[in-house]
Design a protein around this motif. Structure first.
Motif, PDB file in Angstrom:
ATOM      1  N   ALA A 133       0.823  -1.214   0.000  1.00 54.87           N
ATOM      2  CA  ALA A 133       0.000   0.000   0.000  1.00 54.87           C
ATOM      3  C   ALA A 133       0.857   1.264   0.000  1.00 54.87           C
ATOM      4  O   ALA A 133       0.544   2.227  -0.708  1.00 54.87           O
ATOM      5  N   ASP A 134       1.930   1.275   0.760  1.00 57.03           N
ATOM      6  CA  ASP A 134       2.799   2.464   0.784  1.00 57.03           C
ATOM      7  C   ASP A 134       3.435   2.723  -0.574  1.00 57.03           C
ATOM      8  O   ASP A 134       3.551   3.867  -1.004  1.00 57.03           O
ATOM      9  N   LEU A 135       3.853   1.648  -1.254  1.00 57.41           N
ATOM     10  CA  LEU A 135       4.425   1.811  -2.592  1.00 57.41           C
ATOM     11  C   LEU A 135       3.380   2.319  -3.569  1.00 57.41           C
ATOM     12  O   LEU A 135       3.673   3.173  -4.414  1.00 57.41           O
ATOM     13  N   THR A 136       2.168   1.795  -3.472  1.00 52.78           N
ATOM     14  CA  THR A 136       1.085   2.263  -4.339  1.00 52.78           C
ATOM     15  C   THR A 136       0.826   3.737  -4.089  1.00 52.78           C
ATOM     16  O   THR A 136       0.649   4.505  -5.033  1.00 52.78           O
ATOM     17  N   MET A 137       0.813   4.137  -2.830  1.00 56.95           N
ATOM     18  CA  MET A 137       0.611   5.549  -2.503  1.00 56.95           C
ATOM     19  C   MET A 137       1.690   6.418  -3.132  1.00 56.95           C
ATOM     20  O   MET A 137       1.393   7.427  -3.748  1.00 56.95           O
ATOM     21  N   GLU A 138       2.932   6.008  -2.984  1.00 57.30           N
ATOM     22  CA  GLU A 138       4.046   6.815  -3.475  1.00 57.30           C
ATOM     23  C   GLU A 138       4.133   6.805  -4.996  1.00 57.30           C
ATOM     24  O   GLU A 138       4.278   7.847  -5.617  1.00 57.30           O
ATOM     25  N   ASN A 139       4.052   5.621  -5.596  1.00 60.41           N
ATOM     26  CA  ASN A 139       4.302   5.492  -7.030  1.00 60.41           C
ATOM     27  C   ASN A 139       3.115   5.831  -7.915  1.00 60.41           C
ATOM     28  O   ASN A 139       3.308   6.218  -9.057  1.00 60.41           O
ATOM     29  N   ILE A 140       1.913   5.646  -7.419  1.00 59.53           N
ATOM     30  CA  ILE A 140       0.747   5.892  -8.269  1.00 59.53           C
ATOM     31  C   ILE A 140      -0.062   7.090  -7.773  1.00 59.53           C
ATOM     32  O   ILE A 140      -0.224   8.074  -8.484  1.00 59.53           O
ATOM     33  N   VAL A 141      -0.559   7.005  -6.548  1.00 56.19           N
ATOM     34  CA  VAL A 141      -1.481   8.017  -6.042  1.00 56.19           C
ATOM     35  C   VAL A 141      -0.820   9.387  -5.950  1.00 56.19           C
ATOM     36  O   VAL A 141      -1.293  10.362  -6.539  1.00 56.19           O
ATOM     37  N   ASN A 142       0.282   9.486  -5.219  1.00 54.60           N
ATOM     38  CA  ASN A 142       0.973  10.773  -5.079  1.00 54.60           C
ATOM     39  C   ASN A 142       1.407  11.335  -6.419  1.00 54.60           C
ATOM     40  O   ASN A 142       1.217  12.515  -6.692  1.00 54.60           O
ATOM     41  N   THR A 143       1.996  10.493  -7.242  1.00 55.26           N
ATOM     42  CA  THR A 143       2.508  10.953  -8.538  1.00 55.26           C
ATOM     43  C   THR A 143       1.391  11.551  -9.383  1.00 55.26           C
ATOM     44  O   THR A 143       1.520  12.672  -9.888  1.00 55.26           O
ATOM     45  N   GLU A 144       0.303  10.818  -9.542  1.00 55.85           N
ATOM     46  CA  GLU A 144      -0.794  11.281 -10.406  1.00 55.85           C
ATOM     47  C   GLU A 144      -1.490  12.515  -9.839  1.00 55.85           C
ATOM     48  O   GLU A 144      -1.770  13.470 -10.573  1.00 55.85           O
ATOM     49  N   LEU A 145      -1.758  12.511  -8.547  1.00 55.70           N
ATOM     50  CA  LEU A 145      -2.481  13.640  -7.968  1.00 55.70           C
ATOM     51  C   LEU A 145      -1.635  14.909  -7.907  1.00 55.70           C
ATOM     52  O   LEU A 145      -2.124  15.999  -8.191  1.00 55.70           O
ATOM     53  N   LYS A 146      -0.381  14.769  -7.554  1.00 56.50           N
ATOM     54  CA  LYS A 146       0.465  15.962  -7.481  1.00 56.50           C
ATOM     55  C   LYS A 146       0.797  16.513  -8.864  1.00 56.50           C
ATOM     56  O   LYS A 146       1.012  17.702  -9.026  1.00 56.50           O
ATOM     57  N   GLU A 147       0.823  15.632  -9.857  1.00 52.30           N
ATOM     58  CA  GLU A 147       1.020  16.101 -11.228  1.00 52.30           C
ATOM     59  C   GLU A 147      -0.204  16.902 -11.683  1.00 52.30           C
ATOM     60  O   GLU A 147      -0.072  17.953 -12.305  1.00 52.30           O
ATOM     61  N   ALA A 148      -1.383  16.414 -11.349  1.00 54.82           N
ATOM     62  CA  ALA A 148      -2.615  17.093 -11.741  1.00 54.82           C
ATOM     63  C   ALA A 148      -2.897  18.328 -10.887  1.00 54.82           C
ATOM     64  O   ALA A 148      -3.491  19.298 -11.356  1.00 54.82           O
ATOM     65  N   PHE A 149      -2.476  18.288  -9.628  1.00 55.29           N
ATOM     66  CA  PHE A 149      -2.760  19.366  -8.674  1.00 55.29           C
ATOM     67  C   PHE A 149      -1.491  19.760  -7.919  1.00 55.29           C
ATOM     68  O   PHE A 149      -1.279  19.327  -6.783  1.00 55.29           O
TER      69      PHE A 149
END
Length: 99
Positions: A52-68
Motif C-alpha cells: 500500500a505504501d508503494l502504491t501511494m508513493e508510485n501511483i497516487v501521489n505521482t498522479e495527484l500531485k502532477e494534476a494538482f
C-alpha cells in the motif's frame, strides 16, 4: 493556482489511479480534503496490503500531485473508520438486546 475540489480529484482518481488498483482488486476512497491535504483510504484487496505504501508513493501521489501541484500532501488513512466502529457497536447492541 487552481482551487482544489473533490470533484476534480475524483476525476483524476477515476482516470489515472483506480484502473491500476482495480487490476489488483482494490480501490481508493477520499476521506476528506482539508487545508490542501488529501486524506485517502485504500479499500478492497489494497486495504492493509504490504504494498500500500508503494502504491501511494508510485501511483497516487505521482498522479495527484502532477494534476494538482497545489496539493501539499496525500495521507493514507489506516485503521478502522469511525463509521465502521459505529456499525459494529450497533450490531453488538442488537445481538445483546436479542439475547
Amino acid at each position: 493556482m487552481q482551487e482544489l475540489n473533490r470533484e476534480e480529484i475524483e476525476k483524476v482518481l477515476n482516470e489515472k489511479v483506480r484502473p491500476d488498483m482495480a487490476l489488483h482488486g482494490g480501490n481508493i476512497r477520499v476521506e476528506k480534503l482539508e487545508d490542501r491535504i488529501l486524506y485517502v483510504r485504500m479499500t478492497g484487496q489494497c486495504s492493509g496490503c504490504p504494498s500500500a505504501d508503494l502504491t501511494m508513493e508510485n501511483i497516487v501521489n505521482t498522479e495527484l500531485k502532477e494534476a494538482f501541484p497545489e496539493l501539499e500532501q496525500v495521507v493514507l488513512v489506516t485503521g478502522v473508520s469511525d463509521g465502521l466502529i459505529s456499525q459494529a457497536r450497533e450490531l453488538l447492541n442488537r445481538r445483546h438486546c436479542d439475547s
